[in-house]
Design a protein around this motif. Structure first.
Motif, PDB file in Angstrom:
ATOM      1  N   TYR A   1      34.567  -9.293  -0.524  1.00 59.59           N
ATOM      2  CA  TYR A   1      34.864  -7.719   0.012  1.00 59.59           C
ATOM      3  C   TYR A   1      35.048  -8.230   1.731  1.00 59.59           C
ATOM      4  CZ  TYR A   1      32.758  -6.186  -4.102  1.00 59.59           C
ATOM      5  OH  TYR A   1      32.638  -5.865  -5.543  1.00 59.59           O
ATOM      6  N   ASP A   2      35.818  -7.803   2.185  1.00 55.49           N
ATOM      7  CA  ASP A   2      36.041  -7.883   3.638  1.00 55.49           C
ATOM      8  C   ASP A   2      35.174  -7.029   4.291  1.00 55.49           C
ATOM      9  OD1 ASP A   2      37.167  -5.444   3.432  1.00 55.49           O
ATOM     10  OD2 ASP A   2      39.030  -5.904   4.733  1.00 55.49           O
TER      11      ASP A   2
ATOM     12  N   GLU B   1      32.290   0.443   5.517  1.00 51.65           N
ATOM     13  CA  GLU B   1      32.458   1.744   5.115  1.00 51.65           C
ATOM     14  C   GLU B   1      31.567   2.009   3.795  1.00 51.65           C
ATOM     15  OE1 GLU B   1      34.484   4.299   6.269  1.00 51.65           O
ATOM     16  OE2 GLU B   1      34.608   2.742   7.961  1.00 51.65           O
ATOM     17  N   ALA B   2      31.685   0.795   2.914  1.00 50.68           N
ATOM     18  CA  ALA B   2      30.436   1.057   1.887  1.00 50.68           C
ATOM     19  C   ALA B   2      29.045   1.536   2.345  1.00 50.68           C
ATOM     20  CB  ALA B   2      30.564  -0.096   0.959  1.00 50.68           C
ATOM     21  N   ILE B   3      28.502   0.809   3.102  1.00 56.21           N
ATOM     22  CA  ILE B   3      27.344   1.123   3.690  1.00 56.21           C
ATOM     23  C   ILE B   3      27.210   2.565   4.235  1.00 56.21           C
ATOM     24  CG2 ILE B   3      25.550   0.537   5.719  1.00 56.21           C
ATOM     25  CD1 ILE B   3      26.647  -2.526   4.991  1.00 56.21           C
ATOM     26  N   LYS B   4      28.220   2.996   5.016  1.00 59.69           N
ATOM     27  CA  LYS B   4      28.218   4.134   5.635  1.00 59.69           C
ATOM     28  C   LYS B   4      28.285   5.337   4.406  1.00 59.69           C
ATOM     29  CE  LYS B   4      30.783   3.232   9.914  1.00 59.69           C
ATOM     30  NZ  LYS B   4      32.121   3.553  10.366  1.00 59.69           N
ATOM     31  N   LEU B   5      29.197   5.200   3.373  1.00 57.86           N
ATOM     32  CA  LEU B   5      29.226   5.997   2.468  1.00 57.86           C
ATOM     33  C   LEU B   5      27.734   6.034   1.494  1.00 57.86           C
ATOM     34  CD1 LEU B   5      30.832   7.749   0.614  1.00 57.86           C
ATOM     35  CD2 LEU B   5      31.636   6.075  -0.898  1.00 57.86           C
TER      36      LEU B   5
ATOM     37  N   PRO C   1      23.195   5.660  -2.578  1.00 55.47           N
ATOM     38  CA  PRO C   1      23.637   4.153  -2.979  1.00 55.47           C
ATOM     39  C   PRO C   1      24.297   4.294  -4.432  1.00 55.47           C
ATOM     40  CG  PRO C   1      21.210   4.158  -2.408  1.00 55.47           C
ATOM     41  CD  PRO C   1      21.748   5.392  -2.046  1.00 55.47           C
ATOM     42  N   THR C   2      23.502   4.980  -5.238  1.00 55.33           N
ATOM     43  CA  THR C   2      24.059   5.057  -6.635  1.00 55.33           C
ATOM     44  C   THR C   2      25.360   5.718  -6.839  1.00 55.33           C
ATOM     45  OG1 THR C   2      21.556   5.149  -7.319  1.00 55.33           O
ATOM     46  CG2 THR C   2      23.247   5.720  -8.987  1.00 55.33           C
TER      47      THR C   2
ATOM     48  N   GLY D   1      33.056   1.021  -7.374  1.00 57.68           N
ATOM     49  CA  GLY D   1      32.938   0.057  -8.450  1.00 57.68           C
ATOM     50  C   GLY D   1      32.348  -1.452  -7.887  1.00 57.68           C
ATOM     51  N   ILE D   2      31.280  -1.049  -7.035  1.00 60.71           N
ATOM     52  CA  ILE D   2      30.631  -2.431  -6.738  1.00 60.71           C
ATOM     53  C   ILE D   2      29.229  -2.184  -7.418  1.00 60.71           C
ATOM     54  CG2 ILE D   2      31.722  -2.729  -4.743  1.00 60.71           C
ATOM     55  CD1 ILE D   2      29.809  -1.624  -3.045  1.00 60.71           C
ATOM     56  N   PRO D   3      28.418  -3.252  -7.661  1.00 58.97           N
ATOM     57  CA  PRO D   3      26.952  -3.312  -7.995  1.00 58.97           C
ATOM     58  C   PRO D   3      26.140  -2.521  -7.073  1.00 58.97           C
ATOM     59  CG  PRO D   3      28.152  -5.468  -8.426  1.00 58.97           C
ATOM     60  CD  PRO D   3      28.994  -4.869  -7.546  1.00 58.97           C
ATOM     61  N   ILE D   4      25.166  -1.759  -7.525  1.00 55.64           N
ATOM     62  CA  ILE D   4      24.231  -1.321  -6.492  1.00 55.64           C
ATOM     63  C   ILE D   4      23.443  -2.477  -5.751  1.00 55.64           C
ATOM     64  CG2 ILE D   4      22.297  -0.977  -8.336  1.00 55.64           C
ATOM     65  CD1 ILE D   4      22.069   1.939  -6.912  1.00 55.64           C
TER      66      ILE D   4
END
Length: 95
Positions: free
Chosen positions: A4-5, A11-15, A21-22, A29-32
């Motif tokens: 992952y770039d 952005e995933a962390i912000k989301l 997180p769940t 579509g990434i593992p928790i």
């Protein structure tokens, strides 16, 4: 293993902080566990959490020290050149 770039990770962390997180891991579509690992890296390292491949993770003070040491080497080299030029011209004035 998927790579992952940096932008995606940030952005995933912000989301994950916005919706949890769940839900974020399901939506992206990434593992928790991956998401928790990224969050831990950001907590530990801050803005320098995701460096590129082969690049060391330096804190800002270490990076500044390296830059200053490089500048010192460059200036010492320039001084050596000037000393040699001065010696050359001083020798030519004696003749």
């Amino acid at each position: 293993m998927r790579v992952y770039d940096k932008d995606f990770r940030e952005e995933a962390i912000k989301l994950s902080y916005e919706i949890g997180p769940t839900k974020a891991s399901e939506q992206l579509g990434i593992p928790i566990t991956t998401l928790y690992t990224w969050r831990g890296k950001v907590k530990k390292h801050g803005a320098i959490a995701f460096v590129g491949s082969g690049h060391p993770r330096l804190d800002p003070k270490t990076a500044e020290m390296r830059a200053l040491e490089k500048k010192i080497r460059e200036l010492e080299s320039a001084n050596d050149i000037l000393k040699k030029a001065l010696a050359f011209f001083a020798e030519s004035q004696k003749k």
